[in-house]
Design a protein around this motif. Structure first.
Motif, mmCIF file in Angstrom:
data_model
loop_
_atom_site.group_PDB
_atom_site.id
_atom_site.type_symbol
_atom_site.label_atom_id
_atom_site.label_comp_id
_atom_site.label_asym_id
_atom_site.label_seq_id
_atom_site.Cartn_x
_atom_site.Cartn_y
_atom_site.Cartn_z
ATOM 1 N N PRO A 49 59.243 -84.686 -56.715
ATOM 2 C CA PRO A 49 59.750 -86.151 -56.704
ATOM 3 C C PRO A 49 59.982 -86.345 -55.197
ATOM 4 O O PRO A 49 60.598 -85.456 -54.252
ATOM 5 C CB PRO A 49 61.016 -86.123 -57.524
ATOM 6 C CG PRO A 49 60.980 -85.134 -58.495
ATOM 7 C CD PRO A 49 60.098 -83.967 -57.708
ATOM 8 N N ALA A 50 59.957 -87.587 -54.502
ATOM 9 C CA ALA A 50 60.312 -87.929 -53.201
ATOM 10 C C ALA A 50 61.805 -88.120 -53.007
ATOM 11 O O ALA A 50 62.546 -88.154 -53.855
ATOM 12 C CB ALA A 50 59.258 -88.956 -52.739
ATOM 13 N N VAL A 51 62.186 -88.210 -51.777
ATOM 14 C CA VAL A 51 63.505 -88.664 -51.642
ATOM 15 C C VAL A 51 63.443 -90.239 -51.273
ATOM 16 O O VAL A 51 62.625 -90.595 -50.255
ATOM 17 C CB VAL A 51 64.036 -88.157 -50.404
ATOM 18 C CG1 VAL A 51 65.356 -88.592 -49.815
ATOM 19 C CG2 VAL A 51 64.164 -86.456 -50.337
ATOM 20 N N ARG A 52 64.377 -90.939 -51.807
ATOM 21 C CA ARG A 52 64.249 -92.507 -51.544
ATOM 22 C C ARG A 52 65.623 -92.746 -50.623
ATOM 23 O O ARG A 52 66.843 -92.177 -51.139
ATOM 24 C CB ARG A 52 64.352 -93.335 -52.781
ATOM 25 C CG ARG A 52 62.965 -93.461 -53.394
ATOM 26 C CD ARG A 52 63.234 -94.240 -54.665
ATOM 27 N NE ARG A 52 63.784 -93.416 -55.662
ATOM 28 C CZ ARG A 52 64.069 -93.751 -56.882
ATOM 29 N NH1 ARG A 52 63.299 -95.070 -57.427
ATOM 30 N NH2 ARG A 52 64.377 -92.924 -57.865
ATOM 31 N N HIS A 53 65.473 -93.416 -49.591
ATOM 32 C CA HIS A 53 66.539 -93.531 -48.640
ATOM 33 C C HIS A 53 66.839 -95.158 -48.951
ATOM 34 O O HIS A 53 66.166 -95.959 -48.760
ATOM 35 C CB HIS A 53 66.483 -93.232 -47.255
ATOM 36 C CG HIS A 53 65.973 -91.884 -46.888
ATOM 37 N ND1 HIS A 53 66.805 -90.809 -46.841
ATOM 38 C CD2 HIS A 53 64.975 -91.290 -46.398
ATOM 39 C CE1 HIS A 53 66.346 -89.585 -46.577
ATOM 40 N NE2 HIS A 53 65.126 -90.123 -46.579
ATOM 41 N N THR A 54 68.169 -95.268 -48.778
ATOM 42 C CA THR A 54 68.869 -96.777 -48.979
ATOM 43 C C THR A 54 69.832 -96.764 -47.841
ATOM 44 O O THR A 54 70.362 -95.947 -47.310
ATOM 45 C CB THR A 54 69.029 -97.017 -50.354
ATOM 46 O OG1 THR A 54 70.495 -96.352 -50.486
ATOM 47 C CG2 THR A 54 68.353 -96.836 -51.524
ATOM 48 N N PHE A 55 69.859 -98.041 -47.463
ATOM 49 C CA PHE A 55 70.896 -98.647 -46.521
ATOM 50 C C PHE A 55 72.184 -99.115 -47.450
ATOM 51 O O PHE A 55 71.869 -99.936 -48.180
ATOM 52 C CB PHE A 55 70.380 -99.507 -45.498
ATOM 53 C CG PHE A 55 71.457 -100.157 -44.480
ATOM 54 C CD1 PHE A 55 72.182 -99.216 -43.651
ATOM 55 C CD2 PHE A 55 71.722 -101.419 -44.633
ATOM 56 C CE1 PHE A 55 72.783 -99.828 -42.601
ATOM 57 C CE2 PHE A 55 72.630 -101.869 -43.679
ATOM 58 C CZ PHE A 55 73.171 -101.330 -42.824
ATOM 59 N N LEU A 65 68.696 -77.781 -54.752
ATOM 60 C CA LEU A 65 68.344 -79.362 -54.517
ATOM 61 C C LEU A 65 66.835 -79.988 -54.114
ATOM 62 O O LEU A 65 66.608 -81.075 -54.687
ATOM 63 C CB LEU A 65 69.353 -79.930 -53.572
ATOM 64 C CG LEU A 65 69.809 -81.208 -53.347
ATOM 65 C CD1 LEU A 65 70.365 -81.617 -54.604
ATOM 66 C CD2 LEU A 65 70.592 -81.558 -52.033
ATOM 67 N N PHE A 66 66.314 -79.106 -53.537
ATOM 68 C CA PHE A 66 65.057 -79.660 -52.718
ATOM 69 C C PHE A 66 63.883 -78.579 -53.684
ATOM 70 O O PHE A 66 62.762 -78.658 -53.008
ATOM 71 C CB PHE A 66 64.968 -79.262 -51.518
ATOM 72 C CG PHE A 66 65.882 -80.155 -50.687
ATOM 73 C CD1 PHE A 66 65.588 -81.556 -50.319
ATOM 74 C CD2 PHE A 66 66.973 -79.724 -50.035
ATOM 75 C CE1 PHE A 66 66.317 -82.394 -49.619
ATOM 76 C CE2 PHE A 66 67.849 -80.442 -49.289
ATOM 77 C CZ PHE A 66 67.657 -81.804 -49.168
ATOM 78 N N LEU A 107 65.923 -87.544 -55.185
ATOM 79 C CA LEU A 107 66.820 -87.689 -54.359
ATOM 80 C C LEU A 107 67.044 -89.169 -53.818
ATOM 81 O O LEU A 107 66.061 -89.722 -53.633
ATOM 82 C CB LEU A 107 66.948 -86.757 -53.275
ATOM 83 C CG LEU A 107 66.875 -85.219 -53.513
ATOM 84 C CD1 LEU A 107 66.973 -84.385 -52.375
ATOM 85 C CD2 LEU A 107 67.998 -84.556 -54.723
ATOM 86 N N VAL A 108 68.272 -89.696 -53.935
ATOM 87 C CA VAL A 108 68.421 -90.889 -53.155
ATOM 88 C C VAL A 108 69.517 -90.797 -52.252
ATOM 89 O O VAL A 108 70.730 -90.203 -52.506
ATOM 90 C CB VAL A 108 68.762 -91.840 -54.320
ATOM 91 C CG1 VAL A 108 69.022 -93.321 -53.620
ATOM 92 C CG2 VAL A 108 67.725 -92.054 -55.307
#
Length: 455
Positions: free
Chosen positions: A74-80, A290-291, A297-298
């Motif tokens: 799964p990818a990492v999704r980044h949010t602000f 974790l990885f 991950l978010v």
């Protein structure tokens, strides 16, 4: 020297290594703002955002985590964290660099939608979600993180009414009970909390995410080691839930944000932004699993993405002798910028050029009439005069969003800037200055006689 409170060993305008790229962009932007009329006698306050710096920092965040993600996992999704700078053009800018939105109210959700942020890249974690907001969120596709048992009970009832397209998780405070009270999320260290969380997931197969919320002080970010330790505790909780379920029920971990901004607004790798790469490496060291590809991950960074790339530029209106020291009265104060403890300040002359001359201890006050409006005491800056300009740096997050209408002060305009060939600068309006007519209308002018005629 035109800048107060530089960080040791970081150079700067008077340092041996000279100004950073970001500092040069800022100096050119101030000069251009004066020349082009972005600020002036009729516009004595504005917020300026360095678009180049924001983009580079957003990409640095992506680059820091990307190498650690397991191939094929799964990818990492980044949010602000929208609360940091709730401006639609800013959210759009970040989204085009693959940074989604973490929203804490219905209004912030509306801002994210206006910016075009897709539901799957939006995390809703308000601690006071109403039934109507939960009902609307249920079928919206956003990522919903709940705070407590009562909110879960509301969701139980609502899910019985309609099908859900959103995904759901529980926000956990991994440090509450360790010398402080919890405010948001389930306090993991409280008696019975861990058992309740495991039971809640066992009873609700549709809960698939845990959100780690660590306390962040108002003055800046949390210690990275403390943040990583909080993630470790929530990771271990996810492992326990999945072991009890006999399957990978929790498939996503929201890591939160909390990093401090860089000490300077220069570019990444230029004595500047938050150390995303260092933090990602620390997470890998602290939480080895974790990885490994089992968890999506978010992240939810705010201050570390924007703070160092924005500043408030205010005109010095008066300079007074007060208590044996000079007091410069400007158009920016603590109601918007916050107290300047540890924050850098920069002085410019009336033409927008870096102010020259020996440093002098001066007090700085804002426009609101209350005792706490002293922006800085004894700031070491070149001697300020009427018509000069004061830049309050590192206010790109939790600065532009902080404005309150104390003394009925109108909101200033916010402008982004970018290089325009050579030393040129071009500006784009992010939010226009609030006019007096708009302020009066917002203050109930349409209902002027409501209390005299209607009651």
């Amino acid at each position: 020297m035109s800048e107060a409170a530089p960080e040791e060993g970081t150079g700067g305008p008077s340092g041996a290594s000279g100004p950073t790229e970001g500092e040069l962009r800022r100096e050119r932007a101030v000069r251009a703002a004066v020349v082009q009329g972005i600020v002036g006698e009729e516009r004595p306050l504005a917020g300026l955002l360095d678009v180049t710096g924001i983009r580079r920092t957003a990409r640095a965040l992506q680059s820091a985590f990307a190498p650690l993600v397991a191939e094929g996992g799964p990818a990492v999704r980044h949010t602000f964290a929208v609360r940091a700078t709730p401006l639609v053009p800013v959210l759009r800018l970040l989204y085009e660099d693959r940074i989604g939105a973490e929203v804490a109210s219905a209004a912030e959700l509306a801002l994210a939608r206006a910016a075009g942020v897709q539901p799957g890249h939006t995390v809703l974690d308000s601690p006071t979600k109403t039934v109507a907001e939960l009902r609307e969120a249920l079928g919206s596709g956003v990522l919903v993180d709940v705070d407590d048992a009562q909110e879960l009970e509301r969701l139980d009832a609502l899910r019985g009414e309609a099908a859900a397209t959103s995904t759901f998780g529980v926000r956990v405070d991994p440090h509450a009970g360790e010398g402080r009270r919890a405010v948001f999320g389930v306090p993991l260290a409280h008696e019975g909390a861990r058992e309740w969380i495991v039971s809640a997931f066992a009873e609700r197969p549709w809960l698939t995410r845990l959100h780690a919320h660590s306390e962040v002080k108002n003055a800046g970010g949390a210690d990275p080691g403390r943040l990583a330790e909080g993630v470790r505790k929530v990771y271990e909780l996810a492992e326990e839930i999945n072991a009890a379920a006999g399957r990978r029920q929790v498939d996503t971990l929201a890591l939160g944000g909390g990093l401090a901004a860089g000490a300077r607004e220069g570019d990444v790798g230029d004595r500047a932004g938050a150390d995303f790469a260092g933090y990602a490496a620390l997470l890998k060291e602290t939480v080895p699993g974790l990885f490994d590809g089992r968890y999506a991950l978010v992240t939810g960074f705010g201050r570390s993405l924007l703070a160092g790339h924005g500043f408030l530029l205010a005109r010095v209106e008066y300079v007074r002798a007060m208590g044996g020291r000079r007091l410069a009265v400007t158009h920016v104060g603590t109601r918007m910028a916050g107290h300047s403890c540890g924050r850098r300040l920069a002085a410019y002359d009336a033409q927008g050029r870096p102010k020259a001359g020996p440093a002098l201890a001066q007090d700085l006050a804002g426009p609101a009439q209350f005792d706490g409006e002293l922006l800085a005491s004894g700031a070491e800056l070149p001697e300020l005069e009427q018509g000069d300009w004061l830049a309050v740096l590192d206010t790109g997050a939790y600065g532009f969003a902080r404005h309150q209408a104390y003394d009925s002060l109108t909101r200033p305009g916010i402008h982004g800037f970018a290089p325009a060939g050579g030393e040129g600068v071009r500006f784009a309006t992010v939010r226009g200055s609030q006019t007096l007519a708009e302020f009066v209308a917002e203050s109930g002018a349409a209902h002027t006689r409501a209390l005299t005629d209607d009651l």
